[in-house]
Design an enzyme around this catalytic site. Structure first.
Site, PDB file in Angstrom:
ATOM      1  N   HIS A 132     -10.326 -10.978 -13.509  1.00 32.40           N
ATOM      2  CA  HIS A 132     -10.461 -11.796 -14.584  1.00 32.40           C
ATOM      3  C   HIS A 132     -10.322 -10.923 -15.978  1.00 32.40           C
ATOM      4  O   HIS A 132      -9.396 -11.334 -16.889  1.00 32.40           O
ATOM      5  CB  HIS A 132     -11.669 -12.446 -14.700  1.00 32.40           C
ATOM      6  N   GLU A 197     -16.415 -20.939 -16.477  1.00 36.82           N
ATOM      7  CA  GLU A 197     -16.306 -19.563 -15.724  1.00 36.82           C
ATOM      8  C   GLU A 197     -17.011 -19.659 -14.417  1.00 36.82           C
ATOM      9  O   GLU A 197     -18.314 -20.135 -14.390  1.00 36.82           O
ATOM     10  CB  GLU A 197     -17.025 -18.580 -16.759  1.00 36.82           C
ATOM     11  N   LYS A 251     -20.996 -18.991 -25.851  1.00 37.89           N
ATOM     12  CA  LYS A 251     -21.733 -19.133 -24.702  1.00 37.89           C
ATOM     13  C   LYS A 251     -22.736 -19.828 -24.410  1.00 37.89           C
ATOM     14  O   LYS A 251     -23.365 -20.188 -23.377  1.00 37.89           O
ATOM     15  CB  LYS A 251     -21.564 -17.770 -24.317  1.00 37.89           C
ATOM     16  N   THR A 358     -16.855 -13.866 -14.332  1.00 39.20           N
ATOM     17  CA  THR A 358     -15.914 -15.004 -13.717  1.00 39.20           C
ATOM     18  C   THR A 358     -15.306 -13.945 -12.610  1.00 39.20           C
ATOM     19  O   THR A 358     -14.703 -12.957 -12.841  1.00 39.20           O
ATOM     20  CB  THR A 358     -14.845 -14.979 -14.935  1.00 39.20           C
TER      21      THR A 358
HETATM   22 CA    CA Z   1     -19.374 -15.279 -18.328  1.00 42.32          CA
END
Ligand code: CA
Length: 423
Positions: A132, A197, A251, A358
């Site tokens: 990722h 994610e 987030k 992730t």
């Molecule tokens: Ca994350």
């Protein structure tokens, strides 16, 4: 790491018949912990439960605890946890003398509201998925996808615990500032690049005192267990805000967890060695230990599915976006995250949540975010019903699933973490 004991015996069966169905997430070898209340009840206090088949065992009603404080239970020393697991296994096994008493302490999961499994005081998100990190890095820095620190330091940031929500929760598409690459100024509005994610969440058990680092060999004694974790991400907000201090409003509008914590004990049959690829630096001594090398990794299969509003209306089941294995994605182990997090003296507390980052596998079909699956939104993915997606649209439901299986052990599951984005 916990050794195998009789609670892992693959021949064990439960008197709760639904736990014996092949493919069940919660056989008697699993025994994950969560918090529940009966639906339709009211605002009754959450109680501690253990999933068994399609039921929840109410631990207080079964006489196994005298309180409803999951964090207190998580704070117990590993030996106490092992003893409780043993009592649960004995009492739920076929032929147990507890059957009559405990049958009255069962509640169908379908009649329960399942909450965030403990009070999460602090939440840290790491970045252990090297594939990722490489793919995302290459979108921004083709010449140097991985930053020079990546293979030395388990990268992380402090997230927000208040917006962690249980599976099944809907949330509003976040609004915020974004700036198109060719625009001279930012604009304000709904996020246009909403992503998921695929992560694991490691829950802290016994904490450590401020100023007292946890050594790598002792690190897993401070972990209670693992759940699924979807760190919803607003990529357009993130791109504009992340420098110089890292993720913030991109987030913290919602993060979805699965309702059950699968304990480190239950995961004992599903461990794998920790290795470094040829040519990569070995971890510094404080991140290196014999047990971590021998079986630091968790062999958990991870899956992501999507169900669009049209699929729901047409009665179609969720379609798979991703299938991968945690051990092929994670560059650092859970023990290394604990050792690193505390090496400066930072104190972890019972119920703290450490996100893995992730967990994208090495192949494109194991990518753990739409950012990767669509190459930054440039290449839409095709769904089985002909619909396309670059990023998530209103009404889309995302489902994370996870399970462990290997020869000689009974398959156990982590359940699921689902969430739906609303306009
Ligand atoms: Ca994350």
């Amino acid at each position: 790491m916990t050794l195998l004991d009789k609670t892992h015996n693959p021949h064990l069966r439960s008197w709760v018949e639904s736990a014996n169905v092949a493919g069940c997430d919660f056989p008697i070898q699993n025994l994950p912990f969560g918090r529940f209340r009966r639906t339709g009840g009211s605002d009754a206090a959450l109680r501690i439960g253990v999933a068994i088949g399609d039921q929840v065992l109410d631990l207080r009603a079964a006489g196994l605890v005298d309180h409803d404080d999951m964090n207190a239970l998580m704070a117990a020393a590993p030996a106490e946890r092992v003893a409780l697991r043993q009592r649960l296994s004995d009492g739920l096994a076929q032929g147990s003398t507890q059957q009559a008493a405990w049958a009255a302490a069962l509640v169908p999961q379908s009649a329960c509201e399942l909450a965030v499994p403990c009070k999460v005081g602090d939440y840290t998100d790491f970045y252990t998925g090297i594939h990722h990190a490489t793919t995302i890095g290459s979108l921004f820095r083709p010449d140097q996808p991985l930053m020079p620190n990546y293979k030395w330091v388990p990268i992380g940031y402090h997230g927000r615990a208040s917006s962690i929500v249980p599976s099944g929760t809907t949330f509003k598409r976040p609004s915020g500032q974004t700036k198109a690459p060719d625009a001279s100024e930012p604009s304000f509005g709904p996020c246009k690049r909403l992503d998921y994610e695929l992560e694991l969440g490691f829950y802290v058990g016994p904490g450590n005192a401020l100023g007292q680092p946890v050594g790598i060999d002792d690190a897993e004694a401070h972990l209670f267990g693992v759940g699924l974790f979807n760190d919803w991400s607003a990529r357009d907000l993130q791109a504009w805000e992340y420098q110089p201090l890292g993720p913030f409003l991109a987030k913290n509008f919602a993060s979805t967890v699965s309702p059950w914590i699968v304990t480190m004990e239950a995961l004992a049959p599903f461990r794998a060695p920790f290795t470094r690829p040829e040519g990569d630096p070995q971890p510094l001594p404080y991140l290196d230990g014999a047990a971590n090398r021998a079986h630091g990794q968790l062999d958990i299969v991870l899956e992501v599915l999507i169900q669009t509003p049209k699929m729901r209306a047409d009665g179609q089941p969720p379609a798979r976006l991703t299938l991968g294995r945690a051990k092929e994605a994670a560059y650092w182990t859970a023990a290394q995250l604990v050792a690193h997090h505390t090496v400066n003296g930072c104190n972890l507390q019972p119920g703290d949540l450490l996100g893995s980052g992730t967990l994208s596998g090495p192949t494109p079909d194991a990518a753990g975010s739409l950012m990767e699956l669509t190459l930054g939104g440039k290449k839409p993915i095709q769904l089985p019903n002909g619909e396309q997606r670059t990023f998530l649209q209103d009404g889309d439901t995302l489902v994370l699933r996870g399970w462990c299986e290997r020869d000689g052990a009974v398959r156990i599951g982590l359940g699921e973490a689902s969430g739906t984005v609303m306009a």
